[in-house]
Design a protein around this motif. Structure first.
Motif, PDB file in Angstrom:
ATOM      1  N   ALA A   1      -0.002  16.177  -7.008  1.00  0.00           N
ATOM      2  CA  ALA A   1       1.015  15.189  -6.648  1.00  0.00           C
ATOM      3  C   ALA A   1       1.046  14.160  -7.771  1.00  0.00           C
ATOM      4  O   ALA A   1       0.041  13.530  -8.068  1.00  0.00           O
ATOM      5  CB  ALA A   1       0.668  14.537  -5.319  1.00  0.00           C
TER       6      ALA A   1
ATOM      7  N   THR B   1       2.478  12.725  -2.696  1.00  0.00           N
ATOM      8  CA  THR B   1       1.349  12.967  -1.783  1.00  0.00           C
ATOM      9  C   THR B   1       1.825  12.826  -0.339  1.00  0.00           C
ATOM     10  O   THR B   1       1.508  13.654   0.524  1.00  0.00           O
ATOM     11  CB  THR B   1       0.209  11.959  -2.077  1.00  0.00           C
ATOM     12  OG1 THR B   1      -0.292  12.235  -3.381  1.00  0.00           O
ATOM     13  CG2 THR B   1      -0.915  12.072  -1.063  1.00  0.00           C
TER      14      THR B   1
ATOM     15  N   ARG C   1      -2.746  13.146  -8.553  1.00  0.00           N
ATOM     16  CA  ARG C   1      -3.831  13.516  -7.649  1.00  0.00           C
ATOM     17  C   ARG C   1      -3.868  15.032  -7.526  1.00  0.00           C
ATOM     18  O   ARG C   1      -2.813  15.666  -7.341  1.00  0.00           O
ATOM     19  CB  ARG C   1      -3.618  12.946  -6.247  1.00  0.00           C
ATOM     20  CG  ARG C   1      -3.541  11.425  -6.181  1.00  0.00           C
ATOM     21  CD  ARG C   1      -4.867  10.791  -6.507  1.00  0.00           C
ATOM     22  NE  ARG C   1      -4.907   9.358  -6.227  1.00  0.00           N
ATOM     23  CZ  ARG C   1      -4.519   8.406  -7.063  1.00  0.00           C
ATOM     24  NH1 ARG C   1      -4.029   8.719  -8.252  1.00  0.00           N
ATOM     25  NH2 ARG C   1      -4.621   7.127  -6.728  1.00  0.00           N
TER      26      ARG C   1
ATOM     27  N   GLU D   1     -11.043  10.087   7.589  1.00  0.00           N
ATOM     28  CA  GLU D   1     -11.452   9.712   6.233  1.00  0.00           C
ATOM     29  C   GLU D   1     -12.965   9.553   6.240  1.00  0.00           C
ATOM     30  O   GLU D   1     -13.535   9.057   7.189  1.00  0.00           O
ATOM     31  CB  GLU D   1     -10.787   8.394   5.818  1.00  0.00           C
ATOM     32  CG  GLU D   1      -9.261   8.490   5.802  1.00  0.00           C
ATOM     33  CD  GLU D   1      -8.592   7.233   5.283  1.00  0.00           C
ATOM     34  OE1 GLU D   1      -9.100   6.627   4.324  1.00  0.00           O
ATOM     35  OE2 GLU D   1      -7.542   6.859   5.835  1.00  0.00           O
TER      36      GLU D   1
ATOM     37  N   GLU E   1      -1.327   8.587 -12.328  1.00  0.00           N
ATOM     38  CA  GLU E   1      -1.318   8.508 -10.859  1.00  0.00           C
ATOM     39  C   GLU E   1      -1.489   9.892 -10.230  1.00  0.00           C
ATOM     40  O   GLU E   1      -1.419  10.037  -9.010  1.00  0.00           O
ATOM     41  CB  GLU E   1      -0.001   7.896 -10.392  1.00  0.00           C
ATOM     42  CG  GLU E   1       0.158   6.465 -10.830  1.00  0.00           C
ATOM     43  CD  GLU E   1       1.265   5.735 -10.076  1.00  0.00           C
ATOM     44  OE1 GLU E   1       2.076   6.404  -9.418  1.00  0.00           O
ATOM     45  OE2 GLU E   1       1.284   4.505 -10.156  1.00  0.00           O
TER      46      GLU E   1
ATOM     47  N   THR F   1       2.821  11.389  -7.853  1.00  0.00           N
ATOM     48  CA  THR F   1       2.994  10.011  -7.367  1.00  0.00           C
ATOM     49  C   THR F   1       2.526   9.929  -5.912  1.00  0.00           C
ATOM     50  O   THR F   1       2.371  10.957  -5.235  1.00  0.00           O
ATOM     51  CB  THR F   1       4.484   9.607  -7.376  1.00  0.00           C
ATOM     52  OG1 THR F   1       5.188  10.494  -6.483  1.00  0.00           O
ATOM     53  CG2 THR F   1       5.093   9.706  -8.765  1.00  0.00           C
ATOM     54  N   ALA F   2       2.360   8.689  -5.426  1.00  0.00           N
ATOM     55  CA  ALA F   2       1.984   8.488  -4.023  1.00  0.00           C
ATOM     56  C   ALA F   2       3.055   9.073  -3.093  1.00  0.00           C
ATOM     57  O   ALA F   2       2.742   9.637  -2.041  1.00  0.00           O
ATOM     58  CB  ALA F   2       1.796   6.997  -3.744  1.00  0.00           C
TER      59      ALA F   2
ATOM     60  N   GLY G   1      -9.814   4.970  -3.090  1.00  0.00           N
ATOM     61  CA  GLY G   1      -8.590   4.902  -3.878  1.00  0.00           C
ATOM     62  C   GLY G   1      -8.021   6.254  -4.263  1.00  0.00           C
ATOM     63  O   GLY G   1      -6.999   6.331  -4.944  1.00  0.00           O
ATOM     64  N   SER G   2      -8.646   7.328  -3.804  1.00  0.00           N
ATOM     65  CA  SER G   2      -8.134   8.661  -4.178  1.00  0.00           C
ATOM     66  C   SER G   2      -6.854   9.002  -3.417  1.00  0.00           C
ATOM     67  O   SER G   2      -6.090   9.864  -3.865  1.00  0.00           O
ATOM     68  CB  SER G   2      -9.209   9.728  -3.960  1.00  0.00           C
ATOM     69  OG  SER G   2      -9.603   9.773  -2.613  1.00  0.00           O
ATOM     70  N   GLY G   3      -6.631   8.357  -2.265  1.00  0.00           N
ATOM     71  CA  GLY G   3      -5.364   8.587  -1.556  1.00  0.00           C
ATOM     72  C   GLY G   3      -5.506   9.081  -0.119  1.00  0.00           C
ATOM     73  O   GLY G   3      -4.522   9.546   0.465  1.00  0.00           O
ATOM     74  N   LYS G   4      -6.662   8.946   0.468  1.00  0.00           N
ATOM     75  CA  LYS G   4      -6.875   9.441   1.837  1.00  0.00           C
ATOM     76  C   LYS G   4      -5.979   8.710   2.844  1.00  0.00           C
ATOM     77  O   LYS G   4      -5.376   9.326   3.716  1.00  0.00           O
ATOM     78  CB  LYS G   4      -8.359   9.281   2.236  1.00  0.00           C
ATOM     79  CG  LYS G   4      -9.316  10.038   1.316  1.00  0.00           C
ATOM     80  CD  LYS G   4     -10.772   9.868   1.715  1.00  0.00           C
ATOM     81  CE  LYS G   4     -11.301   8.461   1.560  1.00  0.00           C
ATOM     82  NZ  LYS G   4     -11.231   7.933   0.162  1.00  0.00           N
ATOM     83  N   THR G   5      -5.925   7.379   2.715  1.00  0.00           N
ATOM     84  CA  THR G   5      -5.075   6.617   3.642  1.00  0.00           C
ATOM     85  C   THR G   5      -3.604   6.874   3.348  1.00  0.00           C
ATOM     86  O   THR G   5      -2.793   7.022   4.271  1.00  0.00           O
ATOM     87  CB  THR G   5      -5.401   5.109   3.548  1.00  0.00           C
ATOM     88  OG1 THR G   5      -6.762   4.925   3.929  1.00  0.00           O
ATOM     89  CG2 THR G   5      -4.518   4.294   4.471  1.00  0.00           C
ATOM     90  N   THR G   6      -3.259   6.971   2.082  1.00  0.00           N
ATOM     91  CA  THR G   6      -1.877   7.283   1.698  1.00  0.00           C
ATOM     92  C   THR G   6      -1.443   8.622   2.304  1.00  0.00           C
ATOM     93  O   THR G   6      -0.340   8.758   2.845  1.00  0.00           O
ATOM     94  CB  THR G   6      -1.770   7.326   0.154  1.00  0.00           C
ATOM     95  OG1 THR G   6      -2.188   6.045  -0.349  1.00  0.00           O
ATOM     96  CG2 THR G   6      -0.374   7.636  -0.312  1.00  0.00           C
TER      97      THR G   6
HETATM   98  N1  LIG Z   1      -0.400  10.581  -6.421  1.00  0.00           N
HETATM   99  C1  LIG Z   1      -0.906   9.635  -5.594  1.00  0.00           C
HETATM  100  N2  LIG Z   1      -1.325   9.978  -4.349  1.00  0.00           N
HETATM  101  C2  LIG Z   1      -1.867   9.062  -3.535  1.00  0.00           C
HETATM  102  N3  LIG Z   1      -2.000   7.755  -3.817  1.00  0.00           N
HETATM  103  C3  LIG Z   1      -1.598   7.349  -5.041  1.00  0.00           C
HETATM  104  C4  LIG Z   1      -1.041   8.263  -5.976  1.00  0.00           C
HETATM  105  N4  LIG Z   1      -0.740   7.590  -7.110  1.00  0.00           N
HETATM  106  C5  LIG Z   1      -1.082   6.316  -6.884  1.00  0.00           C
HETATM  107  N5  LIG Z   1      -1.593   6.149  -5.655  1.00  0.00           N
HETATM  108  C6  LIG Z   1      -2.078   4.872  -5.115  1.00  0.00           C
HETATM  109  O1  LIG Z   1      -3.495   4.946  -4.992  1.00  0.00           O
HETATM  110  C7  LIG Z   1      -3.909   4.170  -3.875  1.00  0.00           C
HETATM  111  C8  LIG Z   1      -4.687   5.053  -2.912  1.00  0.00           C
HETATM  112  O2  LIG Z   1      -5.242   4.219  -1.944  1.00  0.00           O
HETATM  113  P1  LIG Z   1      -5.700   4.762  -0.519  1.00  0.00           P
HETATM  114  O3  LIG Z   1      -4.727   5.763  -0.006  1.00  0.00           O
HETATM  115  O4  LIG Z   1      -5.975   3.563   0.315  1.00  0.00           O
HETATM  116  O5  LIG Z   1      -7.065   5.516  -0.905  1.00  0.00           O
HETATM  117  P2  LIG Z   1      -8.322   5.874  -0.016  1.00  0.00           P
HETATM  118  O6  LIG Z   1      -7.917   5.821   1.435  1.00  0.00           O
HETATM  119  O7  LIG Z   1      -8.711   7.254  -0.465  1.00  0.00           O
HETATM  120  O8  LIG Z   1      -9.396   4.875  -0.361  1.00  0.00           O
HETATM  121  C9  LIG Z   1      -2.658   3.604  -3.235  1.00  0.00           C
HETATM  122  O9  LIG Z   1      -2.447   2.301  -3.717  1.00  0.00           O
HETATM  123  C10 LIG Z   1      -1.566   4.548  -3.720  1.00  0.00           C
HETATM  124  O10 LIG Z   1      -0.301   3.936  -3.787  1.00  0.00           O
END
Ligand SMILES: Nc1ncnc2c1ncn2[C@@H]1O[C@H](COP(=O)(O)OP(=O)(O)O)[C@@H](O)[C@H]1O
Ligand SMILES: [Mg+2]
Length: 153
Positions: free
Chosen positions: A8, A14, A134, A107, A132, A10-11, A38-43
């Protein structure tokens, strides 16, 4: 072990992928989200929940450790076990009810691993240092998720 890998850029991508996955989630499902902070689990979780409940504000359950969302027929339980310090706390959070009557997004699932069904789907998120991007790796034992996600991914 069934494995499938996606990237992915971009966020939004994802979340778009998570939204597709949301379409096949059923009562009894367990989705484990692994990856560093910050890897994107919540996203990813937001993508799933907002696809099922449009307009819902989805925040990270970092402090409450769990938040439930009512869906038609069952509740979706979103856990963040990063701050869980005793395994016994899982019962206080309602893990038994969640496993029996709901669907789970978890998570930091490692601490709960021994309680989780073998049929779970593991989603591993890995961030690229410079962009960005992932890498999203799906893993599951048996063929259940492969069958379900055919034509979806
Ligand atoms: N490709 C991507 N997929 C997911 N998040 C991304 C991506 N690129 C940038 N981001 C950013 O990275 C951050 C991920 O944070 P978060 O989802 O809270 O992570 P986690 O829950 O794993 O700690 C967000 O600010 C999101 O916008
Ligand atoms: Mg998170």
């Amino acid at each position: 072990m069934w494995r499938h890998e996606l990237t992915a850029a971009t966020a939004e991508q994802t979340q778009g992928f998570a939204a597709k996955l949301a379409g096949v989630i059923r009562k009894g499902d367990v989705l484990c989200l692994q990856g560093t902070l910050g890897s994107g689990k919540t996203t990813f979780s937001q993508g799933i929940i907002q696809a099922l409940l449009p307009g819902e504000e989805v925040t990270s359950p970092t402090f409450n450790l769990v938040k439930t969302y009512p869906l038609p027929g069952f509740d979706l339980w979103h856990f963040d076990l990063y701050r869980l310090d005793r395994r016994e706390q899982l019962w206080e959070l309602g893990i038994e009810e969640a496993l029996m009557e709901g669907a789970l997004l978890i998570e930091w699932p490692e601490i709960a691993a021994s309680l989780l069904p073998a049929s779970r789907l593991t989603v591993k998120l890995e961030a690229d240092a410079a962009t960005e991007k992932r890498t999203i790796r799906l893993e599951a034992e048996g063929g259940l998720w492969n069958e379900r996600l055919k034509g979806v991914l």
